[in-house]
Write a protein that holds these residues in place. Structure first.
Motif, PDB file in Angstrom:
ATOM      1  N   ARG A 150       0.838  -1.207   0.000  1.00 11.28           N
ATOM      2  CA  ARG A 150       0.000   0.000   0.000  1.00 11.28           C
ATOM      3  C   ARG A 150       0.869   1.251   0.000  1.00 11.28           C
ATOM      4  O   ARG A 150       0.577   2.220  -0.699  1.00 11.28           O
ATOM      5  CB  ARG A 150      -0.910   0.053   1.233  1.00 11.28           C
ATOM      6  CG  ARG A 150      -1.973  -0.989   1.378  1.00 11.28           C
ATOM      7  CD  ARG A 150      -2.860  -1.133   0.179  1.00 11.28           C
ATOM      8  NE  ARG A 150      -2.398  -2.328  -0.507  1.00 11.28           N
ATOM      9  CZ  ARG A 150      -2.415  -2.556  -1.810  1.00 11.28           C
ATOM     10  NH1 ARG A 150      -2.904  -1.712  -2.630  1.00 11.28           N
ATOM     11  NH2 ARG A 150      -1.963  -3.652  -2.332  1.00 11.28           N
ATOM     12  N   LEU A 151       1.933   1.220   0.798  1.00 12.16           N
ATOM     13  CA  LEU A 151       2.830   2.371   0.874  1.00 12.16           C
ATOM     14  C   LEU A 151       3.496   2.639  -0.470  1.00 12.16           C
ATOM     15  O   LEU A 151       3.521   3.775  -0.954  1.00 12.16           O
ATOM     16  CB  LEU A 151       3.887   2.143   1.954  1.00 12.16           C
ATOM     17  CG  LEU A 151       4.953   3.227   2.102  1.00 12.16           C
ATOM     18  CD1 LEU A 151       4.335   4.531   2.562  1.00 12.16           C
ATOM     19  CD2 LEU A 151       6.029   2.772   3.063  1.00 12.16           C
ATOM     20  N   SER A 152       4.013   1.589  -1.113  1.00 14.09           N
ATOM     21  CA  SER A 152       4.726   1.795  -2.382  1.00 14.09           C
ATOM     22  C   SER A 152       3.788   2.218  -3.502  1.00 14.09           C
ATOM     23  O   SER A 152       4.109   3.127  -4.269  1.00 14.09           O
ATOM     24  CB  SER A 152       5.501   0.538  -2.772  1.00 14.09           C
ATOM     25  OG  SER A 152       4.615  -0.526  -3.046  1.00 14.09           O
ATOM     26  N   SER A 153       2.623   1.594  -3.606  1.00  5.96           N
ATOM     27  CA  SER A 153       1.709   1.981  -4.688  1.00  5.96           C
ATOM     28  C   SER A 153       1.135   3.384  -4.444  1.00  5.96           C
ATOM     29  O   SER A 153       0.969   4.160  -5.383  1.00  5.96           O
ATOM     30  CB  SER A 153       0.584   0.967  -4.858  1.00  5.96           C
ATOM     31  OG  SER A 153      -0.235   0.911  -3.723  1.00  5.96           O
ATOM     32  N   SER A 154       0.883   3.727  -3.192  1.00  4.41           N
ATOM     33  CA  SER A 154       0.375   5.067  -2.883  1.00  4.41           C
ATOM     34  C   SER A 154       1.432   6.130  -3.178  1.00  4.41           C
ATOM     35  O   SER A 154       1.129   7.172  -3.754  1.00  4.41           O
ATOM     36  CB  SER A 154      -0.038   5.158  -1.422  1.00  4.41           C
ATOM     37  OG  SER A 154      -1.098   4.280  -1.145  1.00  4.41           O
ATOM     38  N   ALA A 155       2.668   5.869  -2.782  1.00  4.84           N
ATOM     39  CA  ALA A 155       3.743   6.831  -3.031  1.00  4.84           C
ATOM     40  C   ALA A 155       3.998   6.979  -4.526  1.00  4.84           C
ATOM     41  O   ALA A 155       4.188   8.102  -5.016  1.00  4.84           O
ATOM     42  CB  ALA A 155       5.014   6.393  -2.312  1.00  4.84           C
ATOM     43  N   MET A 156       3.989   5.870  -5.269  1.00  2.48           N
ATOM     44  CA  MET A 156       4.216   5.945  -6.711  1.00  2.48           C
ATOM     45  C   MET A 156       3.105   6.744  -7.384  1.00  2.48           C
ATOM     46  O   MET A 156       3.368   7.634  -8.203  1.00  2.48           O
ATOM     47  CB  MET A 156       4.290   4.547  -7.344  1.00  2.48           C
ATOM     48  CG  MET A 156       4.633   4.610  -8.813  1.00  2.48           C
ATOM     49  SD  MET A 156       4.682   3.043  -9.746  1.00  2.48           S
ATOM     50  CE  MET A 156       4.909   1.784  -8.599  1.00  2.48           C
ATOM     51  N   PHE A 157       1.868   6.450  -7.032  1.00  2.99           N
ATOM     52  CA  PHE A 157       0.763   7.209  -7.598  1.00  2.99           C
ATOM     53  C   PHE A 157       0.863   8.682  -7.217  1.00  2.99           C
ATOM     54  O   PHE A 157       0.685   9.563  -8.059  1.00  2.99           O
ATOM     55  CB  PHE A 157      -0.584   6.649  -7.130  1.00  2.99           C
ATOM     56  CG  PHE A 157      -1.725   7.558  -7.469  1.00  2.99           C
ATOM     57  CD1 PHE A 157      -2.214   7.620  -8.762  1.00  2.99           C
ATOM     58  CD2 PHE A 157      -2.292   8.377  -6.504  1.00  2.99           C
ATOM     59  CE1 PHE A 157      -3.251   8.480  -9.092  1.00  2.99           C
ATOM     60  CE2 PHE A 157      -3.333   9.230  -6.825  1.00  2.99           C
ATOM     61  CZ  PHE A 157      -3.810   9.280  -8.120  1.00  2.99           C
ATOM     62  N   GLY A 158       1.134   8.958  -5.953  1.00  6.03           N
ATOM     63  CA  GLY A 158       1.195  10.338  -5.491  1.00  6.03           C
ATOM     64  C   GLY A 158       2.253  11.159  -6.203  1.00  6.03           C
ATOM     65  O   GLY A 158       2.007  12.300  -6.597  1.00  6.03           O
TER      66      GLY A 158
END
Length: 190
Positions: A150-158
Motif C-alpha cells: 500500500r505504501l509503495s503503490s500510494s507513493a508511486m501514484f502520489g
C-alpha cells in the motif's frame, strides 16, 4: 485581465482541483477502470506504472461484484485521497509564491495525501473486516507485505500524478507572456 496588485477573480475550483476531480470521476469509475484493467493485464512490467496510476483512484458501486474488502478499501482510499488533496490544493497557492516551489509543494502534497489515504484505509479495513473477507488481498500474519505494498503503490501514484498536478498548477500560475517587443530602428553604419 488583472494587473499587478489587483485582486484575482474568484474561482470555484483551482485548476489542480478540477484536474483531480476529473481524473477521479473519469478514470476511477468502475466501468472505465474495468476496461483499463483488462487492457493492461496482458502487458509486461513496464505497464505496471501506468496500471498503478490508472487504478489507484478507483471506486466501486457494487459490493457483490468487487467483494467487501476491495469495495470498502478502494472507496475509502479514494474518498480520503480526494478530501486530503482538495483541502491541500485549495490552499497551496497561498502558501507558496514561486512557480518552482508551487510545483514541488503540489507534488509533495499529492504524494502525502495518497500515502495517508492508502495506509489509513488499509488500517481501517484490517481492523474492521474479518480475515475471511480480506483473504485474497491480506494473508493473515503477513500484514507487513500488505502495508508495504500500500505504501509503495500510494507513493508511486502520489508522485506521478502529483507531477501532473504540479505542472498544471505551476503553468496556471505563470502570467501571460508579453509578446510585445520594442521596435528598434537599425543602427546606421555612418
Amino acid at each position: 485581465m488583472t494587473g499587478q496588485g489587483e485582486p484575482h477573480p474568484h474561482r470555484w475550483f483551482s485548476p489542480g482541483v478540477a484536474v483531480l476531480a476529473g481524473f477521479v470521476l473519469l478514470v476511477g469509475n468502475p466501468w472505465v477502470n474495468t476496461e483499463l484493467a483488462v487492457a493492461l493485464s496482458s502487458s509486461g512490467s513496464a505497464a505496471r506504472v501506468v496500471d498503478v496510476v490508472l487504478s489507484y483512484p478507483s471506486w466501486h458501486v457494487d459490493v457483490d461484484r468487487a467483494g467487501p474488502f476491495l469495495f470498502w478499501f478502494a472507496n475509502l482510499r479514494t474518498v480520503l485521497f480526494v478530501l486530503l488533496a482538495v483541502a491541500g490544493l485549495s490552499r497551496v497557492s497561498r502558501w507558496v509564491s514561486e512557480t518552482a516551489g508551487l510545483f514541488v509543494a503540489t507534488v509533495g502534497l499529492t504524494a502525502l495525501s495518497a500515502v495517508v489515504a492508502g495506509l489509513a484505509s488499509g488500517v481501517v479495513m484490517v481492523a474492521l473486516l474479518d480475515p475471511g473477507a480480506s483473504l485474497p488481498y491480506l494473508i493473515p500474519g503477513q500484514f507487513e507485505d500488505f502495508f508495504l505494498s500500500r505504501l509503495s503503490s500510494s507513493a508511486m501514484f502520489g508522485v506521478l500524478f502529483g507531477s501532473v498536478l504540479g505542472a498544471v498548477v505551476a503553468l496556471q500560475r505563470r502570467g501571460p507572456v508579453n509578446r510585445e517587443r520594442r521596435a528598434e530602428a537599425p543602427k546606421s553604419l555612418w
